[in-house]
Enzyme design. Structure first.
Site, PDB file in Angstrom:
ATOM      1  N   ASP A  20      18.257  -6.706 -47.494  1.00  0.00           N
ATOM      2  CA  ASP A  20      18.956  -6.908 -46.404  1.00  0.00           C
ATOM      3  C   ASP A  20      19.232  -8.652 -46.908  1.00  0.00           C
ATOM      4  OD1 ASP A  20      16.792  -8.676 -45.454  1.00  0.00           O
ATOM      5  OD2 ASP A  20      17.290  -8.317 -44.159  1.00  0.00           O
ATOM      6  N   LYS A  65       7.565 -10.941 -44.116  1.00  0.00           N
ATOM      7  CA  LYS A  65       7.686  -9.894 -44.777  1.00  0.00           C
ATOM      8  C   LYS A  65       9.109  -9.595 -46.608  1.00  0.00           C
ATOM      9  CE  LYS A  65      11.732  -8.752 -41.684  1.00  0.00           C
ATOM     10  NZ  LYS A  65      11.855  -8.376 -40.475  1.00  0.00           N
ATOM     11  N   SER A  96      19.766 -12.699 -41.436  1.00  0.00           N
ATOM     12  CA  SER A  96      19.177 -11.248 -41.390  1.00  0.00           C
ATOM     13  C   SER A  96      19.940 -10.589 -42.015  1.00  0.00           C
ATOM     14  CB  SER A  96      18.189 -10.772 -40.812  1.00  0.00           C
ATOM     15  OG  SER A  96      17.551  -9.675 -41.394  1.00  0.00           O
ATOM     16  N   HIS A  97      20.338  -9.482 -41.090  1.00  0.00           N
ATOM     17  CA  HIS A  97      21.483  -8.025 -41.843  1.00  0.00           C
ATOM     18  C   HIS A  97      22.306  -8.111 -41.066  1.00  0.00           C
ATOM     19  CE1 HIS A  97      18.232  -7.790 -38.350  1.00  0.00           C
ATOM     20  NE2 HIS A  97      19.660  -6.317 -38.033  1.00  0.00           N
ATOM     21  N   THR A 106      14.086 -13.247 -31.499  1.00  0.00           N
ATOM     22  CA  THR A 106      12.681 -12.551 -32.460  1.00  0.00           C
ATOM     23  C   THR A 106      13.504 -13.320 -33.731  1.00  0.00           C
ATOM     24  OG1 THR A 106      13.979 -10.427 -31.545  1.00  0.00           O
ATOM     25  CG2 THR A 106      12.877  -9.950 -33.085  1.00  0.00           C
ATOM     26  N   GLU A 155       9.070  -0.979 -38.162  1.00  0.00           N
ATOM     27  CA  GLU A 155       9.469  -0.002 -38.425  1.00  0.00           C
ATOM     28  C   GLU A 155      10.714  -0.063 -39.051  1.00  0.00           C
ATOM     29  OE1 GLU A 155      12.719   0.386 -36.839  1.00  0.00           O
ATOM     30  OE2 GLU A 155      11.836  -1.485 -35.773  1.00  0.00           O
ATOM     31  N   SER A 156      11.719  -1.515 -39.082  1.00  0.00           N
ATOM     32  CA  SER A 156      12.339  -2.036 -38.942  1.00  0.00           C
ATOM     33  C   SER A 156      13.105  -2.189 -40.850  1.00  0.00           C
ATOM     34  CB  SER A 156      13.323  -3.075 -38.344  1.00  0.00           C
ATOM     35  OG  SER A 156      11.686  -4.178 -38.036  1.00  0.00           O
ATOM     36  N   ARG A 176      16.970  -0.114 -27.979  1.00  0.00           N
ATOM     37  CA  ARG A 176      16.656   0.381 -29.096  1.00  0.00           C
ATOM     38  C   ARG A 176      15.120   1.812 -28.893  1.00  0.00           C
ATOM     39  NH1 ARG A 176      18.616  -2.467 -33.036  1.00  0.00           N
ATOM     40  NH2 ARG A 176      17.594  -4.398 -33.442  1.00  0.00           N
ATOM     41  N   ASP A 219      18.993 -11.485 -46.207  1.00  0.00           N
ATOM     42  CA  ASP A 219      17.948 -13.030 -46.225  1.00  0.00           C
ATOM     43  C   ASP A 219      16.662 -12.291 -47.524  1.00  0.00           C
ATOM     44  OD1 ASP A 219      16.750 -11.692 -44.071  1.00  0.00           O
ATOM     45  OD2 ASP A 219      16.065 -13.518 -43.257  1.00  0.00           O
ATOM     46  N   ASP A 238      14.239 -10.247 -46.775  1.00  0.00           N
ATOM     47  CA  ASP A 238      12.888  -9.757 -46.151  1.00  0.00           C
ATOM     48  C   ASP A 238      12.729  -8.205 -46.221  1.00  0.00           C
ATOM     49  OD1 ASP A 238      14.259  -9.935 -43.943  1.00  0.00           O
ATOM     50  OD2 ASP A 238      13.530 -11.355 -42.762  1.00  0.00           O
ATOM     51  N   ARG A 239      14.035  -7.873 -45.541  1.00  0.00           N
ATOM     52  CA  ARG A 239      13.824  -6.078 -45.805  1.00  0.00           C
ATOM     53  C   ARG A 239      13.407  -5.152 -46.778  1.00  0.00           C
ATOM     54  NH1 ARG A 239      16.593  -4.991 -40.384  1.00  0.00           N
ATOM     55  NH2 ARG A 239      15.622  -6.774 -38.522  1.00  0.00           N
ATOM     56  N   ARG A 245      20.614 -16.932 -33.604  1.00  0.00           N
ATOM     57  CA  ARG A 245      21.608 -16.254 -33.947  1.00  0.00           C
ATOM     58  C   ARG A 245      22.875 -16.528 -33.243  1.00  0.00           C
ATOM     59  NH1 ARG A 245      18.871 -10.600 -37.312  1.00  0.00           N
ATOM     60  NH2 ARG A 245      17.688 -12.211 -38.225  1.00  0.00           N
ATOM     61  N   THR A 274       7.306  -6.641 -31.812  1.00  0.00           N
ATOM     62  CA  THR A 274       8.422  -6.788 -32.584  1.00  0.00           C
ATOM     63  C   THR A 274       8.657  -8.032 -33.399  1.00  0.00           C
ATOM     64  OG1 THR A 274       9.560  -4.561 -31.592  1.00  0.00           O
ATOM     65  CG2 THR A 274      10.108  -5.663 -32.477  1.00  0.00           C
ATOM     66  N   LYS A 293      16.362 -20.179 -38.576  1.00  0.00           N
ATOM     67  CA  LYS A 293      14.955 -19.926 -38.244  1.00  0.00           C
ATOM     68  C   LYS A 293      14.109 -21.176 -39.112  1.00  0.00           C
ATOM     69  CE  LYS A 293      13.756 -16.238 -40.890  1.00  0.00           C
ATOM     70  NZ  LYS A 293      12.795 -15.258 -41.299  1.00  0.00           N
TER      71      LYS A 293
HETATM   72  C1  G1P Z   1      15.065  -6.836 -35.210  1.00  0.00           C
HETATM   73  C2  G1P Z   1      13.926  -5.816 -36.165  1.00  0.00           C
HETATM   74  C3  G1P Z   1      12.717  -6.164 -35.584  1.00  0.00           C
HETATM   75  C4  G1P Z   1      12.750  -7.496 -36.860  1.00  0.00           C
HETATM   76  C5  G1P Z   1      13.444  -8.580 -36.220  1.00  0.00           C
HETATM   77  C6  G1P Z   1      14.004  -9.418 -37.997  1.00  0.00           C
HETATM   78  O1  G1P Z   1      14.297  -7.159 -34.442  1.00  0.00           O
HETATM   79  O2  G1P Z   1      13.652  -4.471 -34.586  1.00  0.00           O
HETATM   80  O3  G1P Z   1      11.130  -5.578 -36.287  1.00  0.00           O
HETATM   81  O4  G1P Z   1      11.376  -7.969 -36.745  1.00  0.00           O
HETATM   82  O5  G1P Z   1      14.629  -7.592 -36.540  1.00  0.00           O
HETATM   83  O6  G1P Z   1      14.374  -9.120 -38.612  1.00  0.00           O
HETATM   84  P1  G1P Z   1      14.820  -6.726 -32.863  1.00  0.00           P
HETATM   85  O7  G1P Z   1      16.862  -6.450 -32.889  1.00  0.00           O
HETATM   86  O8  G1P Z   1      14.920  -5.377 -32.209  1.00  0.00           O
HETATM   87  O9  G1P Z   1      14.535  -7.856 -31.612  1.00  0.00           O
HETATM   88 ZN    ZN Z   2      16.898 -10.181 -42.382  1.00  0.00          ZN
END
Ligand code: G1P
Ligand code: ZN
Length: 544
Positions: free
Chosen positions: A278, A377, A113-114, A18, A365-366, A497, A280, A282-283, A22, A345, A126
């Site tokens: 988060d 974001k 990211s998180h 996504t 939503e995340s 999810r 990096d 972006d959240r 990673r 997504t 990325k």
């Molecule tokens: C998750 C979130 C998605 C977001 C992505 C990167 O991806 O659900 O909205 O864009 O992290 O931050 P997922 O693990 O669901 O594929």
């Molecule tokens: Zn992030």
């Protein structure tokens, strides 16, 4: 300084998910692993020679080592110049901002990211393109294809450069400019929001705020923007020093992982406003005193109040949300007569809509929201947006959200994550459910009747590319929805999810507990998808 060509063999698992590639740190530490991927990126691109690239990361373990490796590979491949964040720090939104400001060819963001960091945590990389956004699928597929056939990579033999302070260096024929991590980003924020009004709000003794950087990348940004530029008192920013392991925490701004902040905001006499970002940057999570704003509601509210912000005063061209995000924003868009797009997504799907001026605000939503100011974001942008609204409206967060619900109705919404599930079983759940979809329409479950059931597929309105298999949607005749999909960012087993949403127009019913309000739909999801059986879990790992 000489360029070395190193023989290598492909790794089979370098398919970007996504949000980039990673993996665990130990996967990246395998000999040639990072080098293979970076060379595969260059092999898949055309025309970067002599151009500018941007490079930075969220400061997690392995960031520094990776930066020097990437610099040497970039030099050996003929890149003209690299702009590197000081200390290797550049938030994801800041990277997007720097790429755009400098007309760069693209950039690398080193982040998972998180996901937790440290030697036993995760690392990620990325590639972003010249518009400042995540590489679209055709680019990530080309990178993956290269990674499967790579036989050698090129790297400059040179000593590491010191990225601890801004300065200019030469690495072979390539220039390296170590830049301040925050300056460009702060300038961009000043051009969007009414900083004077926010300064006034923060000056008034009656308004208090707390910003939690979760020991991750936004620390330096938050200190400089909120405490130094906007005049919030020192100490407003907590967990403000980026640490390689995020202090052992999970840098994900939600009610579960940002519990320090939640406790502060839900205490008696707690501050009026709280926000977390988060790993990096972006959240974002937005809290009022004793009040949590769901990310889906936040997107709807920002849309409804955008006219209060200088950059959006003249109107929005449209809005976009990812498919599993609640439909709260759709109601605002309908009211404002704006086009509203539903995408798969991941932020990369918003890129074309923003480039083509079809959407101004986007969200997931995340805990991700953003706008056309960059192509990622942006956590702190969302925080400043909220502060701008609060500075103009001079009401509490809770009162603003409740008024919004009274006007548009409330979308009760929750996501249930089942983490580290056996991959085979998770895939079985999805495959068995897919087979049932055609028979579901018209079926009754209690008082709910299935309106449609499908596997979401998206046709990009700009380039007409089709992305299918993006999650199972079961919609009911009253507008409620259940969505199920497998995560594309997890690194251990599979993460299932489940997203559940129901709409309530009646103001008298806006005070229910979310999980209780959604209980009938959660039960239907169990029944239809057999979640307990396939996940071998009694309950979700995380509920947001
Ligand atoms: C998750 C979130 C998605 C977001 C992505 C990167 O991806 O659900 O909205 O864009 O992290 O931050 P997922 O693990 O669901 O594929
Ligand atoms: Zn992030």
């Amino acid at each position: 300084m000489t360029i070395r060509t190193v023989k290598t063999i492909p790794f089979t698992d370098q398919k970007p998910g996504t949000s980039g590639l990673r993996k665990s740190v130990t996967a990246f530490q395998q000999t040639h692993y990072l080098e293979n991927f970076v060379q595969s990126v260059f092999n898949s691109l055309d025309g970067y020679q002599g151009k500018i690239l941007v490079l930075g990361g969220d400061g997690r373990y392995y960031n520094r080592i990776a930066i020097n490796t990437i610099l040497k590979i970039a030099s050996a491949n003929g890149v003209g110049k690299v702009l590197v964040g000081c200390n290797g720090i550049l938030s994801t939104p800041a990277t997007s901002c720097v790429i755009r400001e400098n007309d760069a060819f693209g950039g690398f963001i080193l982040s998972a990211s998180h996901n937790p960091g440290g030697p036993n945590g995760d690392f990620g990389i990325k590639y972003n393109i010249g518009n400042g956004g995540p590489a679209p699928e055709k680019v990530t597929e080309a990178i993956f294809a290269q990674s499967k056939v790579i036989s050698e990579y090129k790297i400059l033999e040179a000593a590491d450069i010191n990225i601890d302070r801004p300065g200019f260096f030469k690495l072979g024929m390539m220039e390296v400019n170590v830049i301040d991590s925050v300056d460009s980003y702060l300038k961009l924020m000043e051009s969007i929001f009414d900083f004077d009004q926010i300064v006034n709000l923060l000056k008034s003794n009656s308004f208090r705020l707390c910003i939690d950087s979760m020991n991750a990348v936004t620390g330096p940004y938050a200190h400089k923007i909120f405490e130094h530029r906007l005049g919030a008192s020192i100490g407003t920013v907590i967990n403000g020093i980026p640490l390689e392991d995020f202090g052992g925490g999970h840098p994900d701004p939600n009610l579960v992982y940002a519990h320090d902040l939640v406790e502060i905001l839900f205490a008696q006499n707690g501050p009026d406003f709280g926000a977390a970002s988060d790993g990096d940057g972006d959240r974002n999570m937005i809290l009022g005193h004793n009040f949590f704003v769901t990310p889906s509601d936040s997107l709807a509210l920002l849309t409804a109040n955008a006219h209060l912000v200088p950059a959006y005063k003249s109107g929005l061209s449209g809005v976009a949300r990812s498919m599993p995000t609640s439909m709260a924003v759709d109601r605002v868009a309908a009211h404002l007569n704006l086009p509203c797009y539903e995408t798969p997504t991941g932020w990369k799907f918003f890129g074309n809509l923003l480039d083509d001026s079809r959407a101004t605000l986007c969200g997931e939503e995340s805990f991700g929201t953003g706008s056309n100011h960059i192509r990622e974001k942006d956590g702190l942008w969302a925080v400043l947006f909220w502060l701008n609204i609060l500075a103009v409206r001079k009401e509490s967060v809770e009162s603003i959200v409740r008024q919004h619900w009274s006007e548009y109705g409330r979308n009760y919404y929750s996501r249930h994550d089942y983490e580290e599930v056996d991959s085979q079983r998770a895939n079985d759940l999805v495959n068995v459910l897919k087979l049932k979809l055609t028979d579901l329409a018209g079926k009754n479950y209690g008082s709910y009747q299935v309106d449609y059931a499908d596997d979401f597929s998206y046709t990009d309105p700009v380039d007409h590319s089709v992305t299918s298999g993006q999650g199972i949607r079961i919609g009911f005749t009253d507008g409620s929805r259940i969505v199920l999909r497998l995560s594309g960012t997890g690194t251990k087993g599979a993460t299932l999810r489940l997203y559940v949403e129901s709409y309530e127009a009646d103001k008298a019913k806006h005070n229910l507990d979310t999980q209780k309000a959604l209980k009938p739909l959660i039960d239907i999801a169990q029944e239809v998808a057999n979640i307990r059986h396939y996940t071998e879990r009694e309950s979700p790992t995380v509920i947001t």
